[in-house]
Design an enzyme around this catalytic site. Structure first.
Site, mmCIF file in Angstrom:
data_model
loop_
_atom_site.group_PDB
_atom_site.id
_atom_site.type_symbol
_atom_site.label_atom_id
_atom_site.label_comp_id
_atom_site.label_asym_id
_atom_site.label_seq_id
_atom_site.Cartn_x
_atom_site.Cartn_y
_atom_site.Cartn_z
ATOM 1 N N LYS A 54 -4.257 1.917 -0.502
ATOM 2 C CA LYS A 54 -5.088 1.902 0.703
ATOM 3 C C LYS A 54 -5.811 3.249 0.798
ATOM 4 O O LYS A 54 -6.795 3.445 0.097
ATOM 5 C CB LYS A 54 -4.230 1.566 1.923
ATOM 6 C CG LYS A 54 -3.569 0.179 1.797
ATOM 7 C CD LYS A 54 -2.899 -0.253 3.062
ATOM 8 C CE LYS A 54 -1.986 -1.449 2.872
ATOM 9 N NZ LYS A 54 -2.617 -2.689 2.462
ATOM 10 N N HIS A 60 0.016 1.958 5.985
ATOM 11 C CA HIS A 60 -1.215 2.243 6.735
ATOM 12 C C HIS A 60 -1.223 3.636 7.352
ATOM 13 O O HIS A 60 -2.119 3.957 8.133
ATOM 14 C CB HIS A 60 -1.425 1.186 7.827
ATOM 15 C CG HIS A 60 -1.806 -0.138 7.244
ATOM 16 N ND1 HIS A 60 -3.094 -0.445 6.866
ATOM 17 C CD2 HIS A 60 -1.051 -1.216 6.938
ATOM 18 C CE1 HIS A 60 -3.125 -1.668 6.370
ATOM 19 N NE2 HIS A 60 -1.899 -2.157 6.395
ATOM 20 N N SER A 111 0.184 -3.414 10.751
ATOM 21 C CA SER A 111 -1.116 -3.676 10.132
ATOM 22 C C SER A 111 -2.025 -4.595 10.942
ATOM 23 O O SER A 111 -3.234 -4.582 10.759
ATOM 24 C CB SER A 111 -0.927 -4.236 8.726
ATOM 25 O OG SER A 111 -0.080 -5.355 8.746
HETATM 26 N N1 PMP Z 1 3.318 -2.760 3.568
HETATM 27 C C1 PMP Z 1 2.330 -2.952 4.472
HETATM 28 C C2 PMP Z 1 2.600 -2.634 5.907
HETATM 29 C C3 PMP Z 1 1.077 -3.412 4.051
HETATM 30 O O1 PMP Z 1 0.095 -3.613 4.945
HETATM 31 C C4 PMP Z 1 0.864 -3.676 2.673
HETATM 32 C C5 PMP Z 1 -0.489 -4.135 2.151
HETATM 33 N N2 PMP Z 1 -0.993 -5.275 2.707
HETATM 34 C C6 PMP Z 1 1.919 -3.478 1.786
HETATM 35 C C7 PMP Z 1 3.124 -3.005 2.263
HETATM 36 C C8 PMP Z 1 1.757 -3.774 0.337
HETATM 37 O O2 PMP Z 1 1.073 -2.745 -0.319
HETATM 38 P P1 PMP Z 1 0.312 -3.034 -1.686
HETATM 39 O O3 PMP Z 1 -1.017 -3.625 -1.343
HETATM 40 O O4 PMP Z 1 0.231 -1.694 -2.343
HETATM 41 O O5 PMP Z 1 1.167 -3.988 -2.457
#
Ligand code: PMP
Length: 391
Positions: A239, A208, A180
């Site tokens: 997302k 992502h 990310s």
């Molecule tokens: N895994 C990754 C790689 C993320 O970037 C995120 C979100 N920041 C999450 C999991 C968590 O997802 P959520 O926002 O649906 O809790």
């Protein structure tokens, strides 16, 4: 009220060293242009990859679900909170991901936590990329399993960890599909090959990549043609899917196990009907409007090229996440502030989210951005960089 002085001290310290962050509320709905502090700016910081947060089909599905099934569910899934629409959506997800089964959790964060904390015991080992998401790290912290970290996307380091792990019952390799902060893609074919050689399972967090990579946005596994060779695919519905939630796409056995042992699944109330209906509509959009994903990638190429032509260092990204590398922490924040003055919202990301001295302004283009808006954003980057002598 007294009692929190020690916390206030720490916050004051953060204020002194410039790491204290105010929340920045949007005064409009999410989109390619948003209103912040009374000013309309181009949004380059959301994860709304396909612009689905405001898609008419999702909104209509949500409204109809509220009318028919109400605003909430009033129970956890395992007591009285499973609606037929929850199961219908999970079937659709499994079919979409080409897996036997899928199970939805309240968020991507709790999916990672729930899967990792429940399926591993002290007889097992988890082997994790050093730059995996916080929810993977926290999930691992909750297990009694052996824990090993391999160097970021370094296959030699992964193999060393696998060699040290032969005595364990289950060996689970876990990686983000797309990282990310840098936007690079995990070398999944190599990871799967090593896993098969050493008898390990593979888990991919596709937060992502869902809706971004693979046929119709099926994710990293499909992108690399590895359907059927990755044991656990975690994804988020918050997302590219544009709503809220997380899911695991996997075998029926792991799904059944998680229904009994996955604590965030067991002990937290199920998604409201509007959320599930909108998520289901989003999968239909992925299947029926693939042009949105094409537009996302066209915009990604256009914006990356523009930044490179201006002379910015955009790191190692291969996806719509494009970091503009600045380095110094305070300069990163000043650059982000300057961009805001020029009409662009692009947040600075600094230590401890990334390593010291690797501050960056992280940008994410979406399918909703027009090329005119992206061109406007590029002008803003050029102007802000000149003001701060960055280029
Ligand atoms: N895994 C990754 C790689 C993320 O970037 C995120 C979100 N920041 C999450 C999991 C968590 O997802 P959520 O926002 O649906 O809790």
């Amino acid at each position: 009220m007294k009692g929190f002085e020690y916390l206030q001290q720490e916050l004051d310290q953060m204020k002194a060293n410039g790491t204290f962050r105010e929340l920045i509320p949007l005064e409009s709905k999410q989109g390619s242009r948003v209103t912040i502090k009374g000013k309309e700016v181009i949004q380059l910081s959301s994860n709304n990859y396909l612009g689905l947060t405001d898609h008419p089909r999702l909104k209509e599905a949500a409204l109809q679900a509220i009318e028919r099934y109400g605003a909430g569910t009033g129970s956890v899934r395992t007591i009285a909170g499973t609606l037929t629409m929850h199961e219908q959506f999970e079937h659709k997800l499994a079919k979409f991901k080409h897996t036997e089964a899928a199970l939805v959790f309240q968020s991507g964060f709790t999916t990672n936590q729930g899967v990792l904390s429940s399926m591993l015991t002290d007889q097992d080992v988890v082997i994790s990329d050093e730059l995996n998401h916080a929810s993977i790290i926290d999930g691992i912290r909750l297990t009694k399993a052996g824990r090993k970290i391999y160097k970021h996307v370094d296959m030699q380091s992964l193999e060393e960890r696998l060699r040290e792990s032969e005595s364990y019952r289950t060996k689970l390799i876990v990686t983000d599909g797309v990282f990310s902060m840098d936007g690079n893609i995990a070398p999944l074919p190599e990871i799967v090959e090593l896993a098969e050689r050493y008898g390990a399972l593979v888990m991919v967090d596709d937060a992502h990549a869902s809706g971004v990579l693979g046929d119709n946005g099926r994710g990293t596994v499909n992108h690399f043609g590895l359907d059927g060779r990755v044991h656990i695919q975690v994804g988020t519905l918050s997302k590219a899917i544009g709503v809220l939630g997380g899911y695991v796409a996997t075998t029926q056995t792991l799904k059944d196990y998680l229904i009994h042992k996955g604590r965030p699944f067991l002990f937290s109330t199920s998604h409201p009907p509007a959320v599930t209906a909108a998520c289901e509509a989003a999968i239909d959009v992925l299947l029926e409007e693939p042009e949105l994903i094409d537009k996302l990638w066209d915009n990604t190429k256009f914006f990356k090229q523009g930044l490179e032509q201006l002379g910015f260092d955009i790191g190692i990204s291969k996806t719509p996440i494009t970091p503009v590398m600045i380095g110094d922490e305070s300069l990163t924040h000043r650059f982000s502030d300057e961009l805001f003055k020029e009409g662009v919202f692009a947040q600075g990301i600094v230590y401890p989210t990334v390593q010291k001295g690797q501050g960056r302004v992280r940008t994410i283009v979406t399918a909703e951005h027009s090329q005119e808006a992206l061109q406007e954003a590029l002008h803003a980057f050029e102007k802000a960089a000149k003001t701060l002598n960055i280029l």
